[in-house]
Design an enzyme around this catalytic site. Structure first.
Site, PDB file in Angstrom:
ATOM      1  CG  ASP A  83      32.086 -17.364 -44.920  1.00 43.65           C
ATOM      2  OD1 ASP A  83      31.669 -16.264 -45.537  1.00 43.65           O
ATOM      3  OD2 ASP A  83      31.833 -18.398 -45.393  1.00 43.65           O
TER       4      ASP A  83
HETATM    5  C1  BGC Z   1      29.645 -17.718 -47.689  1.00 45.97           C
HETATM    6  C2  BGC Z   1      30.888 -17.230 -48.523  1.00 45.97           C
HETATM    7  C3  BGC Z   1      30.646 -15.875 -49.125  1.00 45.97           C
HETATM    8  C4  BGC Z   1      30.207 -14.770 -48.460  1.00 45.97           C
HETATM    9  C5  BGC Z   1      29.938 -13.312 -48.814  1.00 45.97           C
HETATM   10  C6  BGC Z   1      29.075 -16.441 -46.751  1.00 45.97           C
HETATM   11  O1  BGC Z   1      27.862 -16.567 -46.174  1.00 45.97           O
HETATM   12  O2  BGC Z   1      29.730 -18.807 -46.981  1.00 45.97           O
HETATM   13  O3  BGC Z   1      31.063 -18.458 -49.324  1.00 45.97           O
HETATM   14  O4  BGC Z   1      31.751 -15.479 -49.919  1.00 45.97           O
HETATM   15  O5  BGC Z   1      28.898 -15.260 -47.687  1.00 45.97           O
HETATM   16  O6  BGC Z   1      29.038 -13.457 -49.605  1.00 45.97           O
END
Ligand code: BGC
Length: 713
Positions: free
Chosen positions: A265
């Site tokens: 993530d």
């Molecule tokens: C979130 C994810 C997301 C990623 C990309 C993160 O902050 O937890 O769910 O896919 O950002 O945008």
């Protein structure tokens, strides 16, 4: 490309080139005036502008022409002309926004979510995207957590069905096919169990709870073929998930059979330092690659450290080769080596995106996601009577949730616009200003009926949007008090991203329609349901607590040794002194404009042996005056087992559509697999003994029968 060709390509790549493939940067930093590179963010990430420039994937930019330009430029400088991957969060729609995922859970219709995902994929694909970071398969039990809106709820069985359906919708059988994108199951694992509902917080789950309840939906998404998985931000039993070797290598890849691309993530690899599990970025990179994380989203710890780790013999280059092979394989599965632009098409983009057909699907999904929580007969609305539409959501376009990053509020249909399309609206007045209580009172006093559209702001749920209080914002409660003091006929239309404490709303309103964040066609769908053009049919996918002190509260909990008995005197039992144990509205609950009679559960036999099936039946009758849909739900409990089982668990449901007076049978087949569970010795199986079966209209149904299972060990 054949696998052999991919292998040859890999062998020809330099170590640096390979590491570049493992780096993902955010598009808005990457693109400057659509042509160049910003070097500032590269410095901040501790990587060179060249690393930044050569990253193998980009996150969060869209637009066919723009992505084609970026791809062209990138492939020109990439030594082997390898195409880059474009990824984005297409969670509940690209530009046509469907109801938020929790609302889709309320539809109890994963097949419809599959269609929504497939439309989202189509719009995303023509706009040049290759991968969506969805579905989120995290099990949620705590309404304080802002990301409950991204889940389909508190039930592993229902979530599993949605996970598989959404993956199928995004990817189809072949992600290379026109209009398909790769789906990324997230956030692995246990992210939804954040302590105290505070985002990013610690997760402690027993091995049993993790496997038996939390891993189920991710597994279904993976089994449906998801090409990617994303790690979660949290620690899981003390180890940050993103660098958790056992979780990623042994469980995810080894046991769950995932062989696609694993991405961290956003920034999560570096956060392992802050968690206190990596000494520095270098160790974070080492732990990440050992855990088998293929792409580092936006930290640069791989780019800055992997090369020297390999050169110093700390990390075997084989691990990098494995990761890069998985990334190349994904690019190949998407057909990018043959067609690096995939479906990007500026002309098609204009036609496909937000077309009438897509809007129609968004309207249908929204209609089906609404849950009628209360109605003492005031709904459907009679617009011949004087009706005042009051509250901030009457004219608001903010109907799409905080996770609709490619959606636009300007596309949304408001409640007012939908009312104004109706033929008879001369008796309708509007008052959208929540702060002008006098005006609201006046409008309410002169009306026969008030429709009060209130709720959370979309900013109050989503990532980093946990709440300690689960109330409707104070200003809007003031509005409800003011209006209900002068008019007893108040219908509350409630917008929110999570279950809220609705005690006072329930008391003051004659009807409450839960509409969540309904998406682009919200206004139309709300009017369709309020006026009875369509009857409400949604069922809650998550319990609505009596108050925040109960949270986490969910229907599939365990029995204590001293459960509270209904009607019995209190004593030393498991209870609160000041509030009930039961939520205000349970999982599976939802009313409609008619009433149903469900007959007692009939079983075709009282005993079920190994290899046999048993059928549980009820007859459902529409006893009211309008047509309607009842979602009949079957719950099962294994009364005594070697590991205690929940008091009941959803094991099936059917949507029964009935005309007034009509009666239909709903039959559920029960097989041994439905009764199986994870035992303490790690085996999965069913155990002989008593089983209870309930079939009814919510998780609180008492319509019960019992059978005995006689199974071989
Ligand atoms: C979130 C994810 C997301 C990623 C990309 C993160 O902050 O937890 O769910 O896919 O950002 O945008």
């Amino acid at each position: 490309m054949t696998e052999k060709e991919l292998q040859t390509l890999l062998e020809d790549m330099t170590l640096q080139e390979k590491i570049d493939q493992m780096f993902q940067v955010v598009g808005m930093f990457y693109i400057k005036d659509n042509t160049g590179i910003e070097s500032g963010p590269a410095q901040e990430l501790g990587v060179t502008p060249e690393d930044f420039d050569m990253a193998g994937s980009i996150l969060g930019i869209t637009g066919a022409q723009r992505l084609m330009d970026v791809q062209k430029r990138y492939m020109k400088k990439q030594p082997h002309h390898i195409p880059m991957l474009f990824m984005a969060d297409i969670i509940h729609g690209f530009r046509t926004i469907f109801p938020m995922p929790l609302a889709q859970g309320a539809m109890f219709e994963p097949e419809l979510s599959e269609k929504c995902a497939s439309v989202a994929a189509k719009e995303a694909a023509v706009s040049g995207l290759h991968v969506t970071f969805a579905p989120m398969c995290d099990l949620v039990r705590d309404a304080r957590w802002g990301r409950v809106m991204e889940s389909t709820g508190e039930d592993p069985y229902l979530n599993s069905r949605y996970a598989a359906a959404m993956v199928r919708g995004f990817q189809g059988d072949d992600m290379k096919a026109p209009g398909k994108v790769c789906s990324c199951v997230k956030h692995f694992a246990g992210y939804g169990a954040a302590e105290a509902g505070r985002d990013y917080n610690t997760v402690e789950l027993s091995e049993h709870t993790l496997r038996e309840y939390y891993l189920k939906a991710y597994q279904e998404g993976i089994s449906a073929g998801a090409g990617m998985v994303m790690t979660s931000f949290n620690t899981l039993n003390g180890i940050p998930a993103s660098v958790n070797r056992r979780l990623m290598r042994d469980i995810l890849r080894g046991e769950m059979g995932f062989d696609g691309v694993l991405i961290s993530d956003y920034g999560a690899l570096r956060e392992s330092v802050v968690h206190g599990c990596s000494a520095d970025d270098r160790e974070a990179a080492e732990k990440g690659i050992r855990a088998g994380v293929d792409i580092d989203m936006m930290t640069g710890v791989y780019s800055a450290n992997l090369k020297s780790l390999v050169e110093e013999g700390k990390v075997d280059e084989k691990l990098i080769d494995e990761s890069v092979m998985r990334i190349l394989t994904l690019k190949n599965r998407l057909g990018l080596f043959e067609n690096p632009y995939k479906d990007a098409d500026p002309e098609q983009e204009k036609e496909v995106i937000l077309c009438g057909e897509h809007r129609q699907l968004a309207r249908e999904a929204a209609q089906k996601s609404f849950v009628l929580l209360e109605n003492d007969g005031i709904l459907p609305l009679d617009l011949k009577k004087k009706t005042a539409f009051i509250g901030p959501y009457v004219e608001s376009r903010e109907l799409i949730s905080s996770w609709a990053v490619t959606g636009k509020t300007e596309d949304c249909v408001t409640i007012r616009e939908a009312v104004e399309e109706l033929p008879d609206m001369e008796n309708v007045v509007f008052c959208a200003d929540a702060t002008d209580l006098d005006k609201a009172r006046e409008a309410a006093r002169e009306a026969d009926t008030v429709v009060l559209a209130i709720g959370e702001s979309y900013r109050q749920s989503g990532e980093a949007a946990s709440r300690g209080m689960l109330d409707v914002p104070a200003e809007q409660m003031e509005l409800l008090r003011a209006v209900s003091a002068v008019n007893g006929n108040v219908v509350v239309v409630l917008f929110n991203g999570r279950p809220l404490d609705l005690r006072e709303v329930k008391e003051r309103a004659k009807a409450v329609l839960e509409v969540w964040f309904p998406g682009t066609e919200g206004g139309h769908a709300i009017l369709d349901v309020l006026t009875g053009k369509v009857s409400p049919s949604g069922k809650l996918p998550m319990s609505f607590p009596y108050c925040v002190g109960q949270v986490p509260v969910y229907y599939n909990h365990f029995s204590t040794g001293r459960p509270q008995q209904k009607g019995a005197d209190a004593g030393y039992v498991s209870r609160y002194l000041d509030i009930p144990n039961e939520p205000l509205y349970p999982f599976g609950y939802g009313l409609t404009y008619t009433a149903f009679d469900i007959s007692p559960v009939a079983l075709d036999k009282k005993e079920m042996k190994t290899g046999e099936k048993l059928t549980a039946r009820v007859s459902v009758k529409n006893t009211g005056k309008t047509a309607g849909t009842e979602t009949v739900q079957m719950y099962i409990q294994d009364v005594s087992a070697s590991v205690a089982r929940p008091v009941r668990e959803l094991r099936g449901y059917q949507k029964v559509v009935l005309e007034p007076g009509e009666e239909k049978e709903a039959a559920f087949e029960i097989d041994e697999a439905m009764l199986a569970f994870l035992r303490d010795d790690g085996t999965v199986g069913s155990e002989s003994g008593r089983f209870r079966v309930w079939i009814g209209s919510s998780s609180e149904t008492e319509n019960e029968a019992e059978f005995t299972g006689i199974f071989e060990d």
